[in-house]
Design a protein around this motif. Structure first.
Motif, PDB file in Angstrom:
ATOM      1  N   GLY A  28       0.819  -1.209   0.000  1.00 31.02           N
ATOM      2  CA  GLY A  28       0.000   0.000   0.000  1.00 31.02           C
ATOM      3  C   GLY A  28       0.851   1.257   0.000  1.00 31.02           C
ATOM      4  N   LEU A  29       1.892   1.255   0.813  1.00 31.71           N
ATOM      5  CA  LEU A  29       2.791   2.407   0.852  1.00 31.71           C
ATOM      6  C   LEU A  29       3.550   2.572  -0.458  1.00 31.71           C
ATOM      7  CD1 LEU A  29       4.188   2.190   4.477  1.00 31.71           C
ATOM      8  CD2 LEU A  29       2.658   3.910   3.543  1.00 31.71           C
ATOM      9  N   ASN A  30       3.901   1.464  -1.101  1.00 27.77           N
ATOM     10  CA  ASN A  30       4.578   1.536  -2.396  1.00 27.77           C
ATOM     11  C   ASN A  30       3.675   2.179  -3.447  1.00 27.77           C
ATOM     12  OD1 ASN A  30       6.980   0.422  -1.534  1.00 27.77           O
ATOM     13  ND2 ASN A  30       6.453  -1.648  -2.160  1.00 27.77           N
ATOM     14  N   LYS A  31       2.382   1.855  -3.412  1.00 26.26           N
ATOM     15  CA  LYS A  31       1.443   2.439  -4.369  1.00 26.26           C
ATOM     16  C   LYS A  31       1.363   3.945  -4.192  1.00 26.26           C
ATOM     17  CE  LYS A  31      -1.450  -1.620  -5.018  1.00 26.26           C
ATOM     18  NZ  LYS A  31      -2.794  -2.188  -4.966  1.00 26.26           N
ATOM     19  N   VAL A  32       1.267   4.389  -2.966  1.00 30.04           N
ATOM     20  CA  VAL A  32       1.192   5.827  -2.685  1.00 30.04           C
ATOM     21  C   VAL A  32       2.509   6.499  -3.058  1.00 30.04           C
ATOM     22  CG1 VAL A  32       0.971   7.531  -0.843  1.00 30.04           C
ATOM     23  CG2 VAL A  32      -0.541   5.551  -0.888  1.00 30.04           C
ATOM     24  N   SER A  33       3.614   5.883  -2.713  1.00 26.83           N
ATOM     25  CA  SER A  33       4.930   6.454  -3.014  1.00 26.83           C
ATOM     26  C   SER A  33       5.163   6.565  -4.513  1.00 26.83           C
ATOM     27  CB  SER A  33       6.033   5.597  -2.400  1.00 26.83           C
ATOM     28  OG  SER A  33       5.918   5.568  -1.009  1.00 26.83           O
ATOM     29  N   ALA A  34       4.716   5.565  -5.274  1.00 31.27           N
ATOM     30  CA  ALA A  34       4.899   5.587  -6.726  1.00 31.27           C
ATOM     31  C   ALA A  34       4.115   6.739  -7.350  1.00 31.27           C
ATOM     32  CB  ALA A  34       4.478   4.255  -7.335  1.00 31.27           C
ATOM     33  N   GLU A  35       2.903   6.963  -6.876  1.00 32.18           N
ATOM     34  CA  GLU A  35       2.099   8.067  -7.412  1.00 32.18           C
ATOM     35  C   GLU A  35       2.742   9.415  -7.075  1.00 32.18           C
ATOM     36  OE1 GLU A  35      -2.451   9.845  -7.444  1.00 32.18           O
ATOM     37  OE2 GLU A  35      -2.027   7.993  -6.339  1.00 32.18           O
ATOM     38  N   ALA A  45       3.393  20.442 -14.941  1.00 30.65           N
ATOM     39  CA  ALA A  45       2.826  20.512 -16.285  1.00 30.65           C
ATOM     40  C   ALA A  45       2.242  19.171 -16.724  1.00 30.65           C
ATOM     41  CB  ALA A  45       3.889  20.978 -17.270  1.00 30.65           C
ATOM     42  N   ILE A  46       2.959  18.091 -16.465  1.00 34.26           N
ATOM     43  CA  ILE A  46       2.473  16.766 -16.860  1.00 34.26           C
ATOM     44  C   ILE A  46       1.430  16.272 -15.870  1.00 34.26           C
ATOM     45  CG2 ILE A  46       3.178  14.356 -17.187  1.00 34.26           C
ATOM     46  CD1 ILE A  46       5.735  15.476 -18.468  1.00 34.26           C
ATOM     47  N   SER A  47       1.542  16.644 -14.622  1.00 38.31           N
ATOM     48  CA  SER A  47       0.558  16.243 -13.612  1.00 38.31           C
ATOM     49  C   SER A  47      -0.840  16.757 -13.950  1.00 38.31           C
ATOM     50  CB  SER A  47       0.965  16.747 -12.228  1.00 38.31           C
ATOM     51  OG  SER A  47       2.087  16.041 -11.774  1.00 38.31           O
ATOM     52  N   LYS A  48      -0.906  17.901 -14.620  1.00 45.17           N
ATOM     53  CA  LYS A  48      -2.207  18.454 -15.018  1.00 45.17           C
ATOM     54  C   LYS A  48      -2.950  17.522 -15.972  1.00 45.17           C
ATOM     55  CE  LYS A  48      -0.983  23.323 -14.595  1.00 45.17           C
ATOM     56  NZ  LYS A  48      -0.759  24.584 -15.315  1.00 45.17           N
ATOM     57  N   TYR A  49      -2.193  16.780 -16.780  1.00 43.04           N
ATOM     58  CA  TYR A  49      -2.786  15.877 -17.759  1.00 43.04           C
ATOM     59  C   TYR A  49      -2.877  14.432 -17.259  1.00 43.04           C
ATOM     60  CZ  TYR A  49      -2.188  19.747 -20.976  1.00 43.04           C
ATOM     61  OH  TYR A  49      -2.249  20.975 -21.578  1.00 43.04           O
ATOM     62  N   THR A  50      -2.414  14.189 -16.043  1.00 47.61           N
ATOM     63  CA  THR A  50      -2.456  12.843 -15.457  1.00 47.61           C
ATOM     64  C   THR A  50      -3.770  12.670 -14.708  1.00 47.61           C
ATOM     65  OG1 THR A  50      -0.052  12.885 -15.184  1.00 47.61           O
ATOM     66  CG2 THR A  50      -1.272  11.240 -13.926  1.00 47.61           C
ATOM     67  N   THR A  51      -4.555  11.671 -15.122  1.00 48.57           N
ATOM     68  CA  THR A  51      -5.843  11.444 -14.466  1.00 48.57           C
ATOM     69  C   THR A  51      -5.797  10.301 -13.464  1.00 48.57           C
ATOM     70  OG1 THR A  51      -6.561  10.047 -16.310  1.00 48.57           O
ATOM     71  CG2 THR A  51      -7.161  12.372 -16.407  1.00 48.57           C
ATOM     72  N   GLN A  52      -4.874   9.357 -13.672  1.00 54.60           N
ATOM     73  CA  GLN A  52      -4.795   8.215 -12.748  1.00 54.60           C
ATOM     74  C   GLN A  52      -3.405   7.598 -12.790  1.00 54.60           C
ATOM     75  OE1 GLN A  52      -7.560   5.092 -13.657  1.00 54.60           O
ATOM     76  NE2 GLN A  52      -7.236   4.049 -11.734  1.00 54.60           N
ATOM     77  N   VAL A  53      -2.895   7.234 -11.625  1.00 56.45           N
ATOM     78  CA  VAL A  53      -1.616   6.530 -11.497  1.00 56.45           C
ATOM     79  C   VAL A  53      -1.861   5.329 -10.594  1.00 56.45           C
ATOM     80  CG1 VAL A  53       0.779   6.663 -10.742  1.00 56.45           C
ATOM     81  CG2 VAL A  53      -0.318   8.684 -11.694  1.00 56.45           C
ATOM     82  N   ALA A  54      -1.509   4.133 -11.090  1.00 50.16           N
ATOM     83  CA  ALA A  54      -1.734   2.912 -10.310  1.00 50.16           C
ATOM     84  C   ALA A  54      -0.529   1.981 -10.444  1.00 50.16           C
ATOM     85  CB  ALA A  54      -2.989   2.197 -10.786  1.00 50.16           C
ATOM     86  N   VAL A  62      -0.302   4.553 -15.994  1.00 54.68           N
ATOM     87  CA  VAL A  62      -0.578   5.988 -15.921  1.00 54.68           C
ATOM     88  C   VAL A  62      -1.583   6.338 -17.008  1.00 54.68           C
ATOM     89  CG1 VAL A  62       0.394   8.303 -16.045  1.00 54.68           C
ATOM     90  CG2 VAL A  62       1.742   6.447 -15.074  1.00 54.68           C
ATOM     91  N   GLN A  63      -2.684   6.961 -16.598  1.00 60.23           N
ATOM     92  CA  GLN A  63      -3.704   7.385 -17.541  1.00 60.23           C
ATOM     93  C   GLN A  63      -3.544   8.887 -17.757  1.00 60.23           C
ATOM     94  OE1 GLN A  63      -7.514   5.845 -16.683  1.00 60.23           O
ATOM     95  NE2 GLN A  63      -8.512   6.917 -18.358  1.00 60.23           N
TER      96      GLN A  63
END
Length: 99
Positions: A28-35, A45-54, A62-63
């Motif tokens: 669970g912590l790895n998932k949060v850390s990766a995002e 700039a790229i985060s604005k276009y990122t809708t989902q990270v899993a 990455v969506q």
């Protein structure tokens, strides 16, 4: 009353030991850390276009809302994986899938 053997053990060390023994908590912590690492490494700039990270096993999904950006990032997948793993401090991500 139990005797403590390590007098100079820090709270951080105790928590790291506890997390490493609990695989579900570590996942669970790895998932949060990766995002968080995705957003930090690639910037606002790229985060604005990122809708989902899993994170699923060793693959980061990455969506993105921009097909043009998705195409541009696909050319540098290996470098992105390397930068994110450096940010995480471990070799957690092996594959990057951009959707």
């Amino acid at each position: 009353m139990a005797k403590r053997t390590a007098e100079n053990t820090s709270i951080g060390d105790v928590l790291k030991d506890f997390i490493s023994k609990s695989s579900k908590l570590e996942k669970g912590l790895n998932k949060v850390s990766a995002e968080e690492a995705w957003h930090k490494v690639l910037g606002e700039a790229i985060s604005k276009y990122t809708t989902q990270v899993a994170l699923e096993r060793d693959t980061l999904f990455v969506q993105l809302s921009s097909s043009v950006l998705r195409e541009e990032l696909s050319y540098g997948k290996e470098k992105i994986i390397q930068l994110i793993n450096e940010e995480l401090g471990k070799d957690l991500i092996k594959k990057l899938i951009l959707r």
